[in-house]
Scaffold this active site. Structure first.
Site, PDB file in Angstrom:
ATOM      1  N   HIS A   1      13.500  40.608  59.875  1.00 61.98           N
ATOM      2  CA  HIS A   1      12.162  41.017  59.100  1.00 61.98           C
ATOM      3  C   HIS A   1      11.670  40.690  57.797  1.00 61.98           C
ATOM      4  CE1 HIS A   1      15.396  42.328  56.415  1.00 61.98           C
ATOM      5  NE2 HIS A   1      14.277  43.065  55.494  1.00 61.98           N
TER       6      HIS A   1
HETATM    7  C1  UD1 Z   1      11.223  46.608  52.902  1.00 57.26           C
HETATM    8  C2  UD1 Z   1      11.881  46.146  51.625  1.00 57.26           C
HETATM    9  C3  UD1 Z   1      12.875  44.962  52.169  1.00 57.26           C
HETATM   10  C4  UD1 Z   1      13.941  45.504  53.019  1.00 57.26           C
HETATM   11  C5  UD1 Z   1      13.230  46.118  54.137  1.00 57.26           C
HETATM   12  C6  UD1 Z   1      14.355  46.860  55.000  1.00 57.26           C
HETATM   13  C7  UD1 Z   1      10.379  45.475  49.822  1.00 57.26           C
HETATM   14  C8  UD1 Z   1       9.608  44.436  48.945  1.00 57.26           C
HETATM   15  N1  UD1 Z   1      10.909  45.123  51.050  1.00 57.26           N
HETATM   16  O1  UD1 Z   1      10.549  45.340  53.833  1.00 57.26           O
HETATM   17  O2  UD1 Z   1      13.545  44.373  50.662  1.00 57.26           O
HETATM   18  O3  UD1 Z   1      14.930  44.455  53.507  1.00 57.26           O
HETATM   19  O4  UD1 Z   1      12.304  46.880  53.836  1.00 57.26           O
HETATM   20  O5  UD1 Z   1      13.620  47.272  55.993  1.00 57.26           O
HETATM   21  O6  UD1 Z   1      10.361  46.371  49.218  1.00 57.26           O
HETATM   22  N2  UD1 Z   1       6.473  50.256  58.776  1.00 57.26           N
HETATM   23  C9  UD1 Z   1       6.564  51.211  59.843  1.00 57.26           C
HETATM   24  N3  UD1 Z   1       7.161  52.204  59.564  1.00 57.26           N
HETATM   25  C10 UD1 Z   1       8.048  52.368  58.373  1.00 57.26           C
HETATM   26  C11 UD1 Z   1       7.969  51.577  57.647  1.00 57.26           C
HETATM   27  C12 UD1 Z   1       7.298  50.241  57.495  1.00 57.26           C
HETATM   28  O7  UD1 Z   1       6.094  50.953  60.768  1.00 57.26           O
HETATM   29  O8  UD1 Z   1       8.680  53.333  58.332  1.00 57.26           O
HETATM   30  C13 UD1 Z   1       5.759  49.115  59.015  1.00 57.26           C
HETATM   31  C14 UD1 Z   1       4.509  48.819  58.502  1.00 57.26           C
HETATM   32  O9  UD1 Z   1       3.449  48.239  59.509  1.00 57.26           O
HETATM   33  C15 UD1 Z   1       4.693  47.985  57.264  1.00 57.26           C
HETATM   34  C16 UD1 Z   1       5.685  47.062  57.766  1.00 57.26           C
HETATM   35  O10 UD1 Z   1       6.417  47.688  58.689  1.00 57.26           O
HETATM   36  O11 UD1 Z   1       3.454  47.386  56.936  1.00 57.26           O
HETATM   37  C17 UD1 Z   1       6.648  46.357  56.757  1.00 57.26           C
HETATM   38  O12 UD1 Z   1       7.075  47.509  55.907  1.00 57.26           O
HETATM   39  P1  UD1 Z   1       7.364  47.351  54.344  1.00 57.26           P
HETATM   40  O13 UD1 Z   1       8.166  48.548  53.841  1.00 57.26           O
HETATM   41  O14 UD1 Z   1       6.143  46.907  53.715  1.00 57.26           O
HETATM   42  O15 UD1 Z   1       8.420  46.210  54.198  1.00 57.26           O
HETATM   43  P2  UD1 Z   1       9.869  46.035  55.026  1.00 57.26           P
HETATM   44  O16 UD1 Z   1       9.628  44.543  55.814  1.00 57.26           O
HETATM   45  O17 UD1 Z   1      10.145  46.962  55.795  1.00 57.26           O
END
Ligand code: UD1
Length: 370
Positions: A211
């Site tokens: 991820h």
């Molecule tokens: C975040 C954390 C990372 C952690 C990871 C665990 C930061 C900077 N990053 O990264 O340190 O290791 O979480 O998973 O805080 N999305 C969904 N459902 C959700 C959440 C996200 O579909 O519940 C999708 C969205 O399209 C979003 C993408 O996943 O844009 C990424 O989510 P985001 O929270 O921005 O970053 P992570 O890569 O999950």
């Protein structure tokens, strides 16, 4: 009356806070102290598989407050959390804010609290990858710089903090609350029927998680990783719970065909118990996660970390972790090396004994109740 406010935002936070809320509850009851604990979820993660399913399985109470900030760019997400959390602080007036890990919610809420002169405790302080292109590294350095209680998981963390000028008396080496959670749930997790459901009972398999933006947001790098995984899948079935960020990238870059070529089992992000069961029974894990490096170290499962650095060096010194980077040939070299390797001398790191949260609770209550 004493009031502690806990902050969680993203998936890896939940397993770090759950044992601490329990330990504080018990320690306060023993001391007949009047402690109110308020749980704030920023809503950084919000899907059922990324959030509420884990709450249920970890026995976390429903959050008292959910800020529902959702996804967005770093500035937008961090800013939204700060704006909403400031209102919570003004209303709740806690004696202490407890943040964990290194996600955007961690720095956003720590900074808000300190601007309002509220002490901050940071659980999992002092870890450093020394790679400031990682968003988490900035979150770690900044949170540690302003926290009052720095609870560390491994000895190198104290050295990292001291080098940055953090006073030694603020630093407490307590162990690892995420491992408290693992030890607490391990037996139950091993009884899950996920292996039968996925038809893995007699099939050697590897678990993959990906991820990190540095691995999945660049199509060329992601493709190289998937090609290497396809090669490994000729020996071992690849069980791949796909993180939403990675799913979006696989879809938008048309990599599904590549995955269909190999022996992959793509599944949704798993709940805590099923994931633990899958990892505990795997031949190998390939991952770019922080926490999984620690979990495989305790479970004794070989882990190839698809990164060039780790903020958790003890998982290499004592554990089963190897850094292999994100280039296909290097991943394959690591894969071949790990197969012939004996893990003699492997040992569970100091204080990863299921009692870290109890140590934190004792330190905090000693400090707040005279
Ligand atoms: C975040 C954390 C990372 C952690 C990871 C665990 C930061 C900077 N990053 O990264 O340190 O290791 O979480 O998973 O805080 N999305 C969904 N459902 C959700 C959440 C996200 O579909 O519940 C999708 C969205 O399209 C979003 C993408 O996943 O844009 C990424 O989510 P985001 O929270 O921005 O970053 P992570 O890569 O999950």
């Amino acid at each position: 009356m004493l009031k502690f406010l806990h902050v969680v935002g993203a998936r890896p936070n939940f397993m770090k806070i759950a044992p601490l809320m329990d330990a504080l509850h018990q320690a306060a009851a023993q001391r007949k102290a009047d402690l109110e604990q308020v749980l704030v979820h920023t809503g950084q993660h919000y899907s059922r598989e990324m959030s509420s399913l884990l709450f249920e399985q970890l026995g976390l109470p429903e959050p008292n407050i959910n800020l529902e900030v959702g996804s967005g760019g770093h500035g937008m997400q961090t800013g939204r959390i700060m704006e909403a959390f400031e209102r919570v602080l003004l209303e709740q007036k806690p004696d202490l804010v407890i943040v964990v890990g290194d996600v955007n919610s961690t720095i956003a809420c720590a900074l808000d609290a300190k601007k309002h002169h509220i002490p901050v405790a940071h659980v999992e302080a002092g870890l450093r990858s020394f790679d400031r292109e990682m968003p988490e590294e900035l979150n770690r350095v900044l949170t540690d710089a302003i926290s009052d209680y720095l609870f560390t998981t491994e000895p190198v963390a104290e050295e990292n903090l001291a080098r940055e000028g953090v006073a030694r008396e603020k630093i407490h080496f307590v162990g690892n609350t995420m491992i408290d959670t693992l030890l607490h749930h391990r037996e139950n997790a091993l009884t899950r029927d996920v292996l039968d459901q996925l038809n893995l009972r007699d099939t050697p398999y590897a678990v993959v998680t990906l991820h990190r933006p540095s691995n999945v947001d660049n199509p060329q790098i992601l493709e190289g990783i998937l090609v290497a995984l396809e090669q490994i899948s000729r020996d071992l079935k690849i069980v791949f719970p796909v993180h939403p960020r990675t799913y979006n990238q696989i879809e938008s870059n048309g990599f599904s065909a590549l995955l269909e070529k190999g022996n992959f089992h793509l599944i949704d992000p798993q709940g805590y118990l099923d994931f633990l069961c899958l990892v505990a029974n795997a031949r190998l894990v390939l991952s770019d996660s922080g926490g999984i490096q620690e979990e495989t170290t305790v479970l004794g499962v070989p882990c190839l970390t698809l990164r060039h650095n780790t903020e958790r060096p003890i998982t290499i010194e004592n554990g089963t972790n190897r850094l292999v980077g994100n280039v296909g040939t290097d991943i394959m070299a690591g894969y071949h090396e790990v197969q012939s390797r004996e893990w003699a001398g492997r040992r569970v790191p100091e204080k990863w004994d299921g009692k870290a949260a109890g140590r934190i609770a004792a330190i905090l209550l000693d400090s707040f109740i005279n």
